[in-house]
Design a protein around this motif. Structure first.
Motif, mmCIF file in Angstrom:
data_model
loop_
_atom_site.group_PDB
_atom_site.id
_atom_site.type_symbol
_atom_site.label_atom_id
_atom_site.label_comp_id
_atom_site.label_asym_id
_atom_site.label_seq_id
_atom_site.Cartn_x
_atom_site.Cartn_y
_atom_site.Cartn_z
ATOM 1 N N ALA A 155 0.853 -1.191 0.000
ATOM 2 C CA ALA A 155 0.000 0.000 0.000
ATOM 3 C C ALA A 155 0.884 1.234 0.000
ATOM 4 O O ALA A 155 1.787 1.359 0.843
ATOM 5 N N SER A 213 1.766 5.157 0.672
ATOM 6 C CA SER A 213 1.385 6.132 1.685
ATOM 7 C C SER A 213 0.465 7.192 1.075
ATOM 8 O O SER A 213 0.656 7.618 -0.071
ATOM 9 N N TYR A 262 4.073 0.767 2.190
ATOM 10 C CA TYR A 262 3.940 -0.200 3.278
ATOM 11 C C TYR A 262 3.953 -1.601 2.685
ATOM 12 O O TYR A 262 3.261 -1.871 1.696
ATOM 13 N N CYS A 309 7.383 0.097 6.782
ATOM 14 C CA CYS A 309 7.228 1.285 5.935
ATOM 15 C C CYS A 309 8.618 1.682 5.457
ATOM 16 O O CYS A 309 9.581 1.662 6.233
ATOM 17 N N SER A 330 -4.713 -4.352 5.570
ATOM 18 C CA SER A 330 -5.284 -3.290 4.747
ATOM 19 C C SER A 330 -4.846 -1.937 5.289
ATOM 20 O O SER A 330 -4.454 -1.807 6.453
ATOM 21 N N LYS A 331 -4.921 -0.928 4.419
ATOM 22 C CA LYS A 331 -4.654 0.456 4.790
ATOM 23 C C LYS A 331 -5.889 1.297 4.536
ATOM 24 O O LYS A 331 -6.611 1.072 3.560
ATOM 25 N N CYS A 332 -6.146 2.251 5.418
ATOM 26 C CA CYS A 332 -7.247 3.189 5.204
ATOM 27 C C CYS A 332 -7.007 3.936 3.891
ATOM 28 O O CYS A 332 -5.882 4.327 3.579
ATOM 29 N N ASP A 338 -2.865 7.327 6.648
ATOM 30 C CA ASP A 338 -1.833 6.317 6.853
ATOM 31 C C ASP A 338 -2.093 5.546 8.148
ATOM 32 O O ASP A 338 -1.301 5.583 9.107
ATOM 33 N N LEU A 374 -2.903 1.637 9.217
ATOM 34 C CA LEU A 374 -2.897 0.273 8.706
ATOM 35 C C LEU A 374 -3.382 -0.685 9.781
ATOM 36 O O LEU A 374 -3.182 -0.459 10.974
#
Length: 377
Positions: A289, A291, A299, A309, A331-333, A337, A339
């Motif tokens: 993912a 940033s 990430y 990261c 998962s990442k929002c 940032d 996670l």
């Protein structure tokens, strides 16, 4: 380029009354999604086990971070604020992927899930996480009478949440939908392992370009194109190495990773590699993912429980932490940032990253100095 740092790392345990034994997951850890509340004090974490989806509230207050061996961040043990089963129509087979799409209307979000046979269910959730319409729409797979259950992936278009793409590994297909209307089927040569809509290419066609990893190849698909079945480009990696993850940045760069333990960044304007972060992970890479603060950071999640990261141009790690068992979801929002990952030990890890405070203070001082200079003149 800004510098990132971790503000907090929290570890919570899913109550045994909610999930006693999580169902085993595929190597691609795609059974978690998260959403940060508007005030930023907590986040809702959605996890899938078996045929159901569960929701937990995790606090996000800034805390003191401590480090262990090799600079690994040590998580702070916390309690789950709230947890419950998401009240929606359940799947009939094990859920393989869940995705939470942010909409322009901040009063609701969209939760999508796909099971091992490619059955897609999409629900519209309000700010409290309740299903507004009970179920927004449900779509049965196009190849419902073919084959066995297998890993299935899901992604929404970043500019139009009603457009979704569903990958079904065993059948080597990617089905594209506009809500419950089937638009087309893309036929891959190998088993698809990850998919992602490219966010932008600078010419306004961000809803039509889809990146898919299949075997050792990254394939780019244009949903408007009829030639070659819609396949726009095939980029082959090392023969025998399987790609497990693909993601795109706000600038259009595409990152892939897999069994070669290398993160490769591609420029979609020339379909050439911008950078290769060789052997950055000890084991296979299964999650990526970019940033949201600075797309020069990425990430990376690996099979050996590690998440880190790093600056992909400099091949430099910034911070990292480890789970305590196999990842079932990562998962990442989409807009921050933050996670999340959860393990088969029922542990959930949430890390919140931001710009370094020293850099923020320096910018504020510079801004104050500029203002004072303007007043004096």
């Amino acid at each position: 380029m800004v510098e990132l740092e971790a503000k907090s790392l929290r570890k919570a345990v899913v109550p045994s009354t909610l999930i006693e034994n999580p169902s085993p997951g595929n190597i691609q850890s795609t059974r978690l999604a998260l959403h940060v509340n508007q005030d930023g004090s907590s986040c809702w974490v959605y996890i899938a086990s078996g045929c159901n989806i569960y929701k937990l509230q995790i606090p996000l207050e800034v805390s003191l971070l401590s480090k262990g061996k090799e600079g690994l961040l040590i998580p702070e043990q916390i309690e789950v604020l709230d947890s419950f089963l998401v009240n929606r129509c359940p799947h009939r087979s094990e859920i393989q992927s869940i995705v939470l799409a942010e909409t322009e209307n901040t009063s609701y979000s969209v939760l999508g899930s796909v099971d091992s046979y490619g059955h897609l269910i999409v629900s519209k959730l309000d700010a409290a996480g309740k299903d507004v319409d009970r179920i927004t729409y449900s779509v049965l797979p196009q190849d419902i009478d073919i084959g066995e259950g297998s890993w299935a992936g899901l992604c929404f278009s970043p500019s139009q949440w009603s457009m979704a793409a569903v990958a079904h590994s065993f059948c080597k297909t990617v089905d594209v939908y506009d809500q419950d209307i089937h638009l087309r089927t893309l036929r891959t040569l190998w088993y698809p392992t990850s998919l992602n809509f490219i966010q932008t290419l600078g010419n306004g066609n961000e809803s039509s370009i889809l990146a898919v990893t299949e075997g050792c190849q990254l394939t780019i698909w244009d949903l408007r194109m009829k030639e070659n079945g819609g396949c726009l480009q095939r980029i082959c990696g090392s023969v025998g190495d399987i790609l497990y993850a693909v993601c795109s940045s706000s600038t259009g760069s595409i990152a892939v990773g897999g069994t070669d333990r290398t993160v490769t960044i591609y420029d979609p304007r020339r379909w050439a590699a911008l950078s290769r972060w060789v052997h950055c992970s000890k084991y296979e890479i299964t999650g990526l993912a970019f940033s949201s603060i600075d797309s020069n950071y990425i990430y990376v999640q690996g099979v050996d429980f590690e998440v880190f990261c790093g600056q992909w141009r400099e091949s430099d790690k910034v911070f990292s932490f480890r789970g305590d068992s196999n990842w079932l979801g990562f998962s990442k929002c989409s807009s921050r940032d933050v996670l999340g990952g959860w393990c088969d030990s029922r542990s959930i890890f949430v890390v919140d990253a931001a710009t370094k405070m020293s850099e923020v203070n320096a910018l504020e001082d510079l801004g104050n100095g500029s203002s004072l200079e303007t007043v004096q003149h």
